[in-house]
Design a protein around this motif. Structure first.
Motif, PDB file in Angstrom:
ATOM      1  N   PHE A  81      -3.282  -1.604  -4.207  1.00 20.93           N
ATOM      2  CA  PHE A  81      -2.592  -1.567  -2.918  1.00 20.93           C
ATOM      3  C   PHE A  81      -3.536  -1.150  -1.801  1.00 20.93           C
ATOM      4  O   PHE A  81      -4.340  -0.241  -1.957  1.00 20.93           O
ATOM      5  CB  PHE A  81      -1.385  -0.625  -2.966  1.00 20.93           C
ATOM      6  N   ARG A  82      -3.388  -1.841  -0.671  1.00 25.84           N
ATOM      7  CA  ARG A  82      -4.189  -1.584   0.526  1.00 25.84           C
ATOM      8  C   ARG A  82      -3.234  -1.463   1.717  1.00 25.84           C
ATOM      9  O   ARG A  82      -2.148  -2.033   1.700  1.00 25.84           O
ATOM     10  CB  ARG A  82      -5.143  -2.755   0.811  1.00 25.84           C
ATOM     11  N   PRO A  83      -3.660  -0.763   2.773  1.00 22.08           N
ATOM     12  CA  PRO A  83      -2.797  -0.683   3.958  1.00 22.08           C
ATOM     13  C   PRO A  83      -2.462  -2.084   4.484  1.00 22.08           C
ATOM     14  O   PRO A  83      -3.326  -2.955   4.549  1.00 22.08           O
ATOM     15  CB  PRO A  83      -3.644   0.093   4.975  1.00 22.08           C
ATOM     16  N   LEU A  84      -1.204  -2.286   4.828  1.00 23.22           N
ATOM     17  CA  LEU A  84      -0.743  -3.564   5.361  1.00 23.22           C
ATOM     18  C   LEU A  84      -1.371  -3.828   6.721  1.00 23.22           C
ATOM     19  O   LEU A  84      -1.744  -4.952   7.035  1.00 23.22           O
ATOM     20  CB  LEU A  84       0.786  -3.560   5.458  1.00 23.22           C
ATOM     21  N   PHE A  85      -1.487  -2.783   7.512  1.00 25.59           N
ATOM     22  CA  PHE A  85      -2.086  -2.885   8.833  1.00 25.59           C
ATOM     23  C   PHE A  85      -3.273  -1.931   8.903  1.00 25.59           C
ATOM     24  O   PHE A  85      -3.226  -0.834   8.355  1.00 25.59           O
ATOM     25  CB  PHE A  85      -1.065  -2.528   9.923  1.00 25.59           C
ATOM     26  N   ASP A  86      -4.317  -2.345   9.577  1.00 28.45           N
ATOM     27  CA  ASP A  86      -5.528  -1.538   9.675  1.00 28.45           C
ATOM     28  C   ASP A  86      -5.274  -0.138  10.217  1.00 28.45           C
ATOM     29  O   ASP A  86      -5.898   0.819   9.796  1.00 28.45           O
ATOM     30  CB  ASP A  86      -6.574  -2.241  10.546  1.00 28.45           C
ATOM     31  N   ILE A  91      -2.976   7.249   7.362  1.00 30.75           N
ATOM     32  CA  ILE A  91      -1.666   7.889   7.230  1.00 30.75           C
ATOM     33  C   ILE A  91      -1.453   8.286   5.777  1.00 30.75           C
ATOM     34  O   ILE A  91      -1.609   7.480   4.878  1.00 30.75           O
ATOM     35  CB  ILE A  91      -0.541   6.945   7.709  1.00 30.75           C
ATOM     36  N   LYS A  92      -1.081   9.554   5.561  1.00 32.18           N
ATOM     37  CA  LYS A  92      -0.957  10.054   4.200  1.00 32.18           C
ATOM     38  C   LYS A  92       0.266   9.493   3.479  1.00 32.18           C
ATOM     39  O   LYS A  92       0.156   9.013   2.366  1.00 32.18           O
ATOM     40  CB  LYS A  92      -0.890  11.586   4.206  1.00 32.18           C
ATOM     41  N   THR A  93       1.423   9.568   4.092  1.00 31.56           N
ATOM     42  CA  THR A  93       2.630   9.150   3.376  1.00 31.56           C
ATOM     43  C   THR A  93       3.411   8.096   4.138  1.00 31.56           C
ATOM     44  O   THR A  93       3.294   7.956   5.345  1.00 31.56           O
ATOM     45  CB  THR A  93       3.566  10.353   3.121  1.00 31.56           C
ATOM     46  N   LEU A  94       4.217   7.386   3.392  1.00 30.18           N
ATOM     47  CA  LEU A  94       5.099   6.339   3.880  1.00 30.18           C
ATOM     48  C   LEU A  94       4.349   5.293   4.710  1.00 30.18           C
ATOM     49  O   LEU A  94       4.840   4.817   5.716  1.00 30.18           O
ATOM     50  CB  LEU A  94       6.274   6.917   4.668  1.00 30.18           C
ATOM     51  N   SER A  95       3.168   4.936   4.243  1.00 34.74           N
ATOM     52  CA  SER A  95       2.451   3.858   4.911  1.00 34.74           C
ATOM     53  C   SER A  95       2.790   2.537   4.224  1.00 34.74           C
ATOM     54  O   SER A  95       3.064   2.497   3.022  1.00 34.74           O
ATOM     55  CB  SER A  95       0.938   4.101   4.912  1.00 34.74           C
ATOM     56  N   LEU A  96       2.805   1.475   4.998  1.00 33.87           N
ATOM     57  CA  LEU A  96       3.123   0.155   4.487  1.00 33.87           C
ATOM     58  C   LEU A  96       1.878  -0.404   3.798  1.00 33.87           C
ATOM     59  O   LEU A  96       0.780  -0.335   4.332  1.00 33.87           O
ATOM     60  CB  LEU A  96       3.567  -0.754   5.632  1.00 33.87           C
ATOM     61  N   GLN A  97       2.069  -0.972   2.599  1.00 38.71           N
ATOM     62  CA  GLN A  97       0.948  -1.411   1.777  1.00 38.71           C
ATOM     63  C   GLN A  97       1.176  -2.827   1.264  1.00 38.71           C
ATOM     64  O   GLN A  97       2.314  -3.279   1.125  1.00 38.71           O
ATOM     65  CB  GLN A  97       0.797  -0.482   0.557  1.00 38.71           C
ATOM     66  N   LYS A  98       0.066  -3.506   0.961  1.00 36.77           N
ATOM     67  CA  LYS A  98       0.137  -4.807   0.306  1.00 36.77           C
ATOM     68  C   LYS A  98      -0.760  -4.765  -0.915  1.00 36.77           C
ATOM     69  O   LYS A  98      -1.817  -4.124  -0.904  1.00 36.77           O
ATOM     70  CB  LYS A  98      -0.304  -5.931   1.245  1.00 36.77           C
ATOM     71  N   GLY A  99      -0.311  -5.417  -1.968  1.00 38.65           N
ATOM     72  CA  GLY A  99      -1.151  -5.567  -3.137  1.00 38.65           C
ATOM     73  C   GLY A  99      -2.082  -6.730  -2.895  1.00 38.65           C
ATOM     74  O   GLY A  99      -1.646  -7.796  -2.464  1.00 38.65           O
ATOM     75  N   LYS A 100      -3.364  -6.525  -3.151  1.00 40.95           N
ATOM     76  CA  LYS A 100      -4.315  -7.575  -2.812  1.00 40.95           C
ATOM     77  C   LYS A 100      -5.400  -7.684  -3.875  1.00 40.95           C
ATOM     78  O   LYS A 100      -6.044  -6.705  -4.216  1.00 40.95           O
ATOM     79  CB  LYS A 100      -4.933  -7.280  -1.446  1.00 40.95           C
ATOM     80  N   ILE A 101      -5.563  -8.900  -4.368  1.00 38.81           N
ATOM     81  CA  ILE A 101      -6.644  -9.253  -5.263  1.00 38.81           C
ATOM     82  C   ILE A 101      -7.336 -10.448  -4.612  1.00 38.81           C
ATOM     83  O   ILE A 101      -6.670 -11.373  -4.145  1.00 38.81           O
ATOM     84  CB  ILE A 101      -6.123  -9.661  -6.665  1.00 38.81           C
ATOM     85  N   LYS A 102      -8.662 -10.443  -4.587  1.00 36.26           N
ATOM     86  CA  LYS A 102      -9.380 -11.564  -3.972  1.00 36.26           C
ATOM     87  C   LYS A 102      -8.982 -12.874  -4.621  1.00 36.26           C
ATOM     88  O   LYS A 102      -8.834 -12.972  -5.837  1.00 36.26           O
ATOM     89  CB  LYS A 102     -10.890 -11.371  -4.110  1.00 36.26           C
ATOM     90  N   LYS A 103      -8.810 -13.882  -3.776  1.00 34.23           N
ATOM     91  CA  LYS A 103      -8.471 -15.252  -4.184  1.00 34.23           C
ATOM     92  C   LYS A 103      -7.153 -15.328  -4.958  1.00 34.23           C
ATOM     93  O   LYS A 103      -6.954 -16.200  -5.782  1.00 34.23           O
ATOM     94  CB  LYS A 103      -9.607 -15.868  -4.991  1.00 34.23           C
ATOM     95  N   ASN A 104      -6.236 -14.415  -4.670  1.00 39.64           N
ATOM     96  CA  ASN A 104      -4.913 -14.425  -5.283  1.00 39.64           C
ATOM     97  C   ASN A 104      -3.912 -14.760  -4.184  1.00 39.64           C
ATOM     98  O   ASN A 104      -3.908 -14.124  -3.137  1.00 39.64           O
ATOM     99  CB  ASN A 104      -4.609 -13.070  -5.916  1.00 39.64           C
ATOM    100  N   GLY A 105      -3.061 -15.758  -4.420  1.00 40.02           N
ATOM    101  CA  GLY A 105      -2.137 -16.239  -3.408  1.00 40.02           C
ATOM    102  C   GLY A 105      -0.779 -15.572  -3.405  1.00 40.02           C
ATOM    103  O   GLY A 105       0.171 -16.090  -2.816  1.00 40.02           O
ATOM    104  N   ILE A 106      -0.666 -14.432  -4.064  1.00 42.06           N
ATOM    105  CA  ILE A 106       0.605 -13.710  -4.137  1.00 42.06           C
ATOM    106  C   ILE A 106       0.392 -12.290  -3.625  1.00 42.06           C
ATOM    107  O   ILE A 106      -0.642 -11.686  -3.883  1.00 42.06           O
ATOM    108  CB  ILE A 106       1.131 -13.677  -5.591  1.00 42.06           C
ATOM    109  N   ARG A 107       1.380 -11.777  -2.913  1.00 41.00           N
ATOM    110  CA  ARG A 107       1.315 -10.407  -2.419  1.00 41.00           C
ATOM    111  C   ARG A 107       2.568  -9.642  -2.828  1.00 41.00           C
ATOM    112  O   ARG A 107       3.680 -10.144  -2.671  1.00 41.00           O
ATOM    113  CB  ARG A 107       1.232 -10.368  -0.886  1.00 41.00           C
ATOM    114  N   LEU A 108       2.364  -8.444  -3.354  1.00 41.96           N
ATOM    115  CA  LEU A 108       3.450  -7.483  -3.504  1.00 41.96           C
ATOM    116  C   LEU A 108       3.348  -6.541  -2.319  1.00 41.96           C
ATOM    117  O   LEU A 108       2.242  -6.188  -1.896  1.00 41.96           O
ATOM    118  CB  LEU A 108       3.310  -6.673  -4.799  1.00 41.96           C
ATOM    119  N   TYR A 109       4.488  -6.125  -1.785  1.00 42.15           N
ATOM    120  CA  TYR A 109       4.513  -5.195  -0.668  1.00 42.15           C
ATOM    121  C   TYR A 109       5.176  -3.906  -1.135  1.00 42.15           C
ATOM    122  O   TYR A 109       6.131  -3.933  -1.920  1.00 42.15           O
ATOM    123  CB  TYR A 109       5.266  -5.787   0.527  1.00 42.15           C
TER     124      TYR A 109
END
Length: 171
Positions: A81-86, A91-109
């Motif tokens: 998981f990485r921050p959804l927005f730069d 931010i320590k808690t309740l930050s919006l995140q996206k799951g990201k793998i290089k060259k992967n066309g699917i995202r978990l939020y």
């Protein structure tokens, strides 16, 4: 709306009232269903439907394997998981995140509750650079913001208050 564990004590998922399954299971079922993926490709005017389907099947398996490996080896979920927005990086808690793998066309939020504690709010097949540019990912942006609001309304500020909310839901 209820929160269920996927890989406790680190990864959880929302189970929305109108859905049969929690978001993680629902999405993985869709992303590993050839019929669903074919219909999705056709409705999104994908020219090479077979390649699209095979790529998404591979992507879903890659995500499942990575999450299993991370949790089995007790590694931090921040590997996925990485921050959804730069601007949410610090931010320590309740930050919006996206799951990201290089060259992967699917995202978990997910919403990051605390260090190595996340709750999945939804996911999407990546069809555009910006979430706002495709109806499905734009819908996921709304869901993740609503989920964060729900957590804040229920006084979730860290891992302890998150577990208190889960315990209250299970009473």
């Amino acid at each position: 709306m209820k929160i269920v564990d996927i890989f406790a004590p680190a990864l959880f998922s929302f189970h929305y009232d109108e859905e049969v399954d929690n978001e993680y299971d629902r999405l993985m079922d869709n992303w590993t269903d050839v019929s669903y993926l074919r219909k999705y490709a056709i409705s999104n005017a994908i020219t090479d439907v077979t390649k699209f389907v095979n790529d998404r099947l591979r992507d879903a398996e890659e995500i499942q394997d990575l999450l299993d490996e991370i949790t089995t080896n007790q590694q931090p979920l921040e590997y996925y998981f990485r921050p959804l927005f730069d601007n949410e990086g610090g931010i320590k808690t309740l930050s919006l995140q996206k799951g990201k793998i290089k060259k992967n066309g699917i995202r978990l939020y997910a919403v990051k509750i605390d260090e190595n504690c996340f709750v999945i709010t939804g996911g999407a097949i990546k069809m555009s650079q910006a979430m706002q540019d495709h109806a499905d990912s734009n819908n996921e942006l709304t869901k993740i913001k609503n989920a964060k609001d729900y957590l804040q309304e229920n006084s979730v500020v860290d891992e302890d208050s998150f577990y208190e909310l889960i315990n209250e839901q299970n009473e």
